[in-house]
Design an enzyme around this catalytic site. Structure first.
Site, short mmCIF file in Angstrom:
data_model
loop_
_atom_site.label_atom_id
_atom_site.label_comp_id
_atom_site.label_asym_id
_atom_site.label_seq_id
_atom_site.Cartn_x
_atom_site.Cartn_y
_atom_site.Cartn_z
N HIS A 12 0.84 -1.22 0.00
CA HIS A 12 0.00 0.00 0.00
C HIS A 12 0.86 1.26 0.00
CE1 HIS A 12 -0.03 -0.57 4.67
NE2 HIS A 12 0.98 0.21 4.32
N HIS A 59 -2.16 4.31 9.85
CA HIS A 59 -0.82 4.78 10.18
C HIS A 59 -0.91 6.07 11.00
CE1 HIS A 59 -0.43 2.33 6.54
NE2 HIS A 59 0.81 2.12 6.84
N HIS A 193 10.24 -3.68 4.29
CA HIS A 193 10.64 -2.27 4.35
C HIS A 193 10.91 -1.84 5.78
CE1 HIS A 193 6.23 -1.89 4.76
NE2 HIS A 193 6.23 -0.58 4.84
N GLU A 240 3.90 -5.56 8.63
CA GLU A 240 2.61 -5.34 7.96
C GLU A 240 2.14 -6.62 7.23
OE1 GLU A 240 2.57 -0.54 7.04
OE2 GLU A 240 3.00 -1.88 5.38
C1 DHB Z 1 6.15 3.56 2.83
C2 DHB Z 1 5.55 2.30 2.89
C3 DHB Z 1 4.49 2.07 3.75
O1 DHB Z 1 3.88 0.87 3.92
C4 DHB Z 1 4.00 3.10 4.51
O2 DHB Z 1 2.92 2.87 5.27
C5 DHB Z 1 4.59 4.36 4.47
C6 DHB Z 1 5.67 4.57 3.61
C7 DHB Z 1 7.28 3.81 1.89
O3 DHB Z 1 7.83 2.89 1.32
O4 DHB Z 1 7.62 4.97 1.69
FE FE Z 2 2.33 0.95 5.72
#
Ligand code: DHB
Ligand code: FE
Length: 280
Positions: A12, A59, A193, A240
């Protein structure tokens, strides 16, 4: 009766929402990412789901550290895009399906899942970006949405096993709703990530693809992956991915893969996307 016809997994990444909103989804950087969703956009047009149970995480947009529900279900009639600091995304409001949502809430709570019930909230990129990836830029979203929010923002977050079992309970809830509805379940977030600290920028293609392999398989081994493995292998925000287990748990013992896509990088993360159909 309502039928759970398919499961969709998707990252997302908020930057992909920005790309859609600024008309950049065909440029050199974003083009290959959006190409990976073309199959699904055509498939969704043909499938015409009535409702999506959309598993996502907030978030710190609707909730903050004052209130952190572990599992919450949106039972409202509609939801507005949240203002995440740059004004709300100019995407359509999200229409809920209150009757189905209250039915799922009752079924889950009597099935021993103590859901938080939400009647009013705004929905952030965790929910609106997957809608944009799957449906493009319509004037109105083509189906209703039951938001199902999961805490993956602060520990303790729910275990993979609990998420899988919640998916199984959602499947029972949908199957006992008397209206004839085509219902999909989406699991969003991930893939690897980490957005802060010394390991910011961490990506792990190999682990992400192993995770996708496990979701496609008929085994439920993936539910037993401990939090520490997500953290170590996929970075702090990789957790996540437990939300994908709710989607996969809802699909039953065996699934067929209709579409799979993986791409690195997009913003700070890896993009994963899977379309699964239950076969059992
Ligand atoms: C990013 C990815 C995410 O899942 C999120 O909630 C906020 C930022 C990103 O890769 O920048
Ligand atoms: Fe996220």
């Amino acid at each position: 009766m309502a039928r759970l016809t398919a499961g969709v997994g998707s990252s997302h990444v908020p930057l992909l929402g920005v790309a859609v909103d600024q008309g950049k989804s065909g440029d050199d950087y974003f083009g290959p990412i959006f190409a990976g969703y073309e199959w699904t956009r055509a498939w969704e047009k043909a499938e015409k789901p009535d409702v999506i149970v959309l598993v996502y995480n907030d978030h710190a947009s609707a909730f903050d550290m004052k209130i952190v529900p572990t599992f919450a279900i949106g039972c409202g009639e509609h939801y507005k895009p949240a203002d995440e600091g740059w004004g709300p995304r100019k995407v359509p409001d999200v229409e809920g399906h209150a009757d189905l949502a209250w039915h799922i809430a009752q079924s889950l709570i009597l099935d021993d899942f103590d859901m938080t019930i939400i009647n009013e909230m705004d929905v952030d990129h965790g929910l609106t970006v997957p809608l944009s990836m799957m449906f493009g830029t319509p004037d109105k979203w083509p189906c209703k949405v039951v938001p199902l929010a999961v805490n993956v923002v602060t520990y303790p977050v729910p275990s993979g096993n609990r998420c899988w079992a919640l998916g199984e309970a959602i499947a029972r809830a949908v199957a006992s709703f008397p209206e004839d509805l085509n219902v999909q379940i989406w699991g969003t977030g991930g893939m690897s990530h980490q957005l802060q600290g010394p390991r910011a920028g961490l990506l792990n293609r190999e682990w992400d693809n192993k995770f996708l392999d496990l979701l496609e398989s008929d085994s439920d081994d993936v539910r037993w992956i401990p939090h520490i493995e997500y953290l170590r292998e996929t970075g702090s925000e990789g957790i996540e991915m437990v939300m994908w287990l709710i989607m996969r748990g809802a699909l039953g013992d065996s699934v067929e893969t209709l579409h799979r896509f993986y791409h690195v990088p997009a913003s700070n993360t890896a993009v994963g996307h899977l379309v699964l159909q239950p076969t059992s």
